[in-house]
Design a protein around this motif. Structure first.
Motif, PDB file in Angstrom:
ATOM      1  N   SER A   4       0.692  -1.530   0.011  1.00 21.93           N
ATOM      2  CA  SER A   4       0.120   0.191  -0.164  1.00 21.93           C
ATOM      3  C   SER A   4       0.804   0.951   0.119  1.00 21.93           C
ATOM      4  O   SER A   4       2.532   1.051   0.657  1.00 21.93           O
ATOM      5  N   GLU A   5       0.006   2.229  -0.369  1.00 22.67           N
ATOM      6  CA  GLU A   5       0.810   3.185  -0.068  1.00 22.67           C
ATOM      7  C   GLU A   5       1.347   3.890   1.258  1.00 22.67           C
ATOM      8  O   GLU A   5       2.498   4.277   1.132  1.00 22.67           O
ATOM      9  N   ASP A   6       0.667   3.840   2.557  1.00 17.41           N
ATOM     10  CA  ASP A   6       1.235   4.247   3.298  1.00 17.41           C
ATOM     11  C   ASP A   6       2.687   2.496   3.810  1.00 17.41           C
ATOM     12  O   ASP A   6       2.999   2.926   4.110  1.00 17.41           O
ATOM     13  N   GLU A   7       2.358   1.486   3.219  1.00 15.78           N
ATOM     14  CA  GLU A   7       3.929   0.804   3.592  1.00 15.78           C
ATOM     15  C   GLU A   7       4.507   1.094   3.081  1.00 15.78           C
ATOM     16  O   GLU A   7       5.736   1.159   3.413  1.00 15.78           O
ATOM     17  N   ILE A   8       4.565   1.522   2.470  1.00 17.26           N
ATOM     18  CA  ILE A   8       5.837   1.992   1.266  1.00 17.26           C
ATOM     19  C   ILE A   8       6.075   3.736   1.507  1.00 17.26           C
ATOM     20  O   ILE A   8       7.579   3.642   1.582  1.00 17.26           O
ATOM     21  N   THR A  80      -1.141   0.027 -14.716  1.00 20.77           N
ATOM     22  CA  THR A  80      -0.393   0.598 -13.626  1.00 20.77           C
ATOM     23  C   THR A  80       0.708   1.193 -13.154  1.00 20.77           C
ATOM     24  O   THR A  80       1.603   0.402 -13.778  1.00 20.77           O
ATOM     25  N   ILE A  81       1.456   2.294 -13.219  1.00 21.36           N
ATOM     26  CA  ILE A  81       2.214   2.452 -13.490  1.00 21.36           C
ATOM     27  C   ILE A  81       2.705   2.995 -12.043  1.00 21.36           C
ATOM     28  O   ILE A  81       1.453   4.544 -11.454  1.00 21.36           O
ATOM     29  N   ARG A  82       3.453   2.968 -10.817  1.00 16.02           N
ATOM     30  CA  ARG A  82       4.446   3.343  -9.181  1.00 16.02           C
ATOM     31  C   ARG A  82       5.446   3.696  -9.484  1.00 16.02           C
ATOM     32  O   ARG A  82       5.775   2.851  -9.753  1.00 16.02           O
ATOM     33  N   VAL A  83       5.499   4.842  -8.818  1.00 13.54           N
ATOM     34  CA  VAL A  83       7.134   5.517  -8.758  1.00 13.54           C
ATOM     35  C   VAL A  83       7.372   5.715  -7.611  1.00 13.54           C
ATOM     36  O   VAL A  83       6.439   6.778  -6.180  1.00 13.54           O
ATOM     37  N   VAL A  84       8.614   6.220  -6.927  1.00 14.87           N
ATOM     38  CA  VAL A  84       8.506   6.940  -5.520  1.00 14.87           C
ATOM     39  C   VAL A  84       9.541   7.757  -5.954  1.00 14.87           C
ATOM     40  O   VAL A  84      10.504   8.092  -6.991  1.00 14.87           O
ATOM     41  N   VAL A  85       8.874   9.426  -5.785  1.00 16.54           N
ATOM     42  CA  VAL A  85       9.689  10.274  -6.344  1.00 16.54           C
ATOM     43  C   VAL A  85      10.228  11.941  -4.883  1.00 16.54           C
ATOM     44  O   VAL A  85       9.454  11.041  -3.952  1.00 16.54           O
ATOM     45  N   ASN A  93      11.444  14.050   1.234  1.00 17.30           N
ATOM     46  CA  ASN A  93      10.439  13.664   1.266  1.00 17.30           C
ATOM     47  C   ASN A  93       9.894  12.647   0.673  1.00 17.30           C
ATOM     48  O   ASN A  93       9.746  13.363  -0.874  1.00 17.30           O
ATOM     49  N   PRO A  94       9.390  11.241   0.483  1.00 17.32           N
ATOM     50  CA  PRO A  94       9.390  10.808  -0.571  1.00 17.32           C
ATOM     51  C   PRO A  94       7.681  10.718  -0.416  1.00 17.32           C
ATOM     52  O   PRO A  94       6.976  10.675   0.348  1.00 17.32           O
ATOM     53  N   VAL A  95       7.340  10.661  -2.448  1.00 19.01           N
ATOM     54  CA  VAL A  95       6.043  10.285  -2.825  1.00 19.01           C
ATOM     55  C   VAL A  95       5.843   9.568  -3.820  1.00 19.01           C
ATOM     56  O   VAL A  95       6.620   8.605  -4.105  1.00 19.01           O
ATOM     57  N   VAL A  96       4.972   8.708  -3.217  1.00 18.65           N
ATOM     58  CA  VAL A  96       4.289   7.738  -4.355  1.00 18.65           C
ATOM     59  C   VAL A  96       3.225   8.401  -4.994  1.00 18.65           C
ATOM     60  O   VAL A  96       2.227   8.916  -4.709  1.00 18.65           O
ATOM     61  N   ALA A 115      -0.570  11.193  -5.755  1.00 13.85           N
ATOM     62  CA  ALA A 115      -0.104  11.230  -5.194  1.00 13.85           C
ATOM     63  C   ALA A 115      -0.160  11.694  -4.277  1.00 13.85           C
ATOM     64  O   ALA A 115      -0.888  12.074  -3.502  1.00 13.85           O
ATOM     65  N   ALA A 116       0.281  11.332  -2.921  1.00 13.49           N
ATOM     66  CA  ALA A 116       0.519  10.795  -1.782  1.00 13.49           C
ATOM     67  C   ALA A 116       2.183  10.994  -1.018  1.00 13.49           C
ATOM     68  O   ALA A 116       3.298  10.273  -1.843  1.00 13.49           O
ATOM     69  N   ALA A 117       1.743  12.018  -0.172  1.00 15.83           N
ATOM     70  CA  ALA A 117       3.202  11.908   0.906  1.00 15.83           C
ATOM     71  C   ALA A 117       2.904  12.023   1.714  1.00 15.83           C
ATOM     72  O   ALA A 117       1.934  12.433   2.593  1.00 15.83           O
ATOM     73  N   LYS A 118       3.707  11.492   2.687  1.00 15.17           N
ATOM     74  CA  LYS A 118       3.307  12.135   4.623  1.00 15.17           C
ATOM     75  C   LYS A 118       3.738  13.427   4.600  1.00 15.17           C
ATOM     76  O   LYS A 118       4.427  13.233   4.932  1.00 15.17           O
ATOM     77  N   GLU A 119       2.982  13.535   6.025  1.00 20.26           N
ATOM     78  CA  GLU A 119       3.175  15.297   6.154  1.00 20.26           C
ATOM     79  C   GLU A 119       4.001  15.255   8.167  1.00 20.26           C
ATOM     80  O   GLU A 119       2.719  14.724   8.530  1.00 20.26           O
ATOM     81  N   GLY A 120       4.259  15.593   8.501  1.00 18.58           N
ATOM     82  CA  GLY A 120       5.292  16.097   9.630  1.00 18.58           C
ATOM     83  C   GLY A 120       4.788  17.434  10.039  1.00 18.58           C
ATOM     84  O   GLY A 120       3.553  17.880   9.787  1.00 18.58           O
ATOM     85  N   LEU A 121       5.353  17.896  11.185  1.00 19.77           N
ATOM     86  CA  LEU A 121       4.925  19.332  11.643  1.00 19.77           C
ATOM     87  C   LEU A 121       4.720  20.559  10.325  1.00 19.77           C
ATOM     88  O   LEU A 121       3.931  21.676  10.684  1.00 19.77           O
ATOM     89  N   ILE A 122       5.519  20.406   9.733  1.00 20.61           N
ATOM     90  CA  ILE A 122       5.694  21.991   8.593  1.00 20.61           C
ATOM     91  C   ILE A 122       4.692  21.226   7.069  1.00 20.61           C
ATOM     92  O   ILE A 122       5.501  19.794   7.004  1.00 20.61           O
ATOM     93  N   LYS A 123       4.449  21.914   6.725  1.00 17.73           N
ATOM     94  CA  LYS A 123       3.191  21.232   5.675  1.00 17.73           C
ATOM     95  C   LYS A 123       3.833  21.545   4.771  1.00 17.73           C
ATOM     96  O   LYS A 123       3.616  22.984   4.586  1.00 17.73           O
ATOM     97  N   GLN A 124       4.087  20.819   4.047  1.00 14.28           N
ATOM     98  CA  GLN A 124       4.343  20.730   2.479  1.00 14.28           C
ATOM     99  C   GLN A 124       4.090  20.595   1.440  1.00 14.28           C
ATOM    100  O   GLN A 124       4.678  21.721   0.218  1.00 14.28           O
ATOM    101  N   ARG A 125       3.364  20.056   1.679  1.00 17.41           N
ATOM    102  CA  ARG A 125       2.265  19.066   0.236  1.00 17.41           C
ATOM    103  C   ARG A 125       2.736  18.856  -0.652  1.00 17.41           C
ATOM    104  O   ARG A 125       2.699  19.180  -1.579  1.00 17.41           O
TER     105      ARG A 125
END
Length: 140
Positions: A4-8, A80-85, A93-96, A115-125
């Motif tokens: 899943s995105e979260d696992e990656i 379906t094509i999936r990459v990490v950017v 900051n990895p983005v799936v 496109a999905a990325a984890k966000e910490g305290l500083i929101k980078q979007r």
């Protein structure tokens, strides 16, 4: 089974943590609890299906590294094509990014870009910015 995105994302963040000397287990645990910034864009590429798949694979491949091989859906009308950017400051900051290319009856091909990325305290979007940037490249 595809990860899943979260696992990656959790695995990518844990790997980054070990590079900077932190425990991969600790950073992975923290990453699991972070919220995701997700952005989806639908567009139509005025190319025949096979050419559109190649274009999307080339653009995404140039932006990041493949997470898994390209997958053909039953009937051959969906790929379906999936990459990490890398995004954000220093590309740390990895983005799936997942693209679903579908044969469109209008002579073009539909592309669903997510496109999905984890966000910490500083929101980078990072998810939003990456989706917009790649959609612009695909539309050129």
């Amino acid at each position: 089974m595809d990860p899943s995105e979260d696992e990656i994302l959790t695995g990518e963040i844990a790997a980054l943590g070990t590079v900077v000397g932190a425990s991969g287990r600790l950073t992975g645990g923290v990453a699991k609890r972070l919220k995701k910034n997700v952005h989806e864009i639908d567009l139509v590429i005025p190319l025949p299906f096979d050419d559109a798949v190649k274009r999307v694979a080339d653009v995404l491949g140039g932006a990041g590294r493949a997470v898994e091989p390209v997958r053909v859906e039953p009937g051959g009308d969906r790929w379906t094509i999936r990459v990490v950017v890398g995004a954000g400051v220093g590309g740390m900051n990895p983005v799936v990014v997942t693209a679903l290319v579908t044969r469109d009856g209008e002579g073009g091909s539909a592309v669903g870009l997510r496109a999905a990325a984890k966000e910490g305290l500083i929101k980078q979007r990072a998810g939003e910015k990456t989706a917009v940037r790649l959609a612009a490249l695909l539309s050129e």
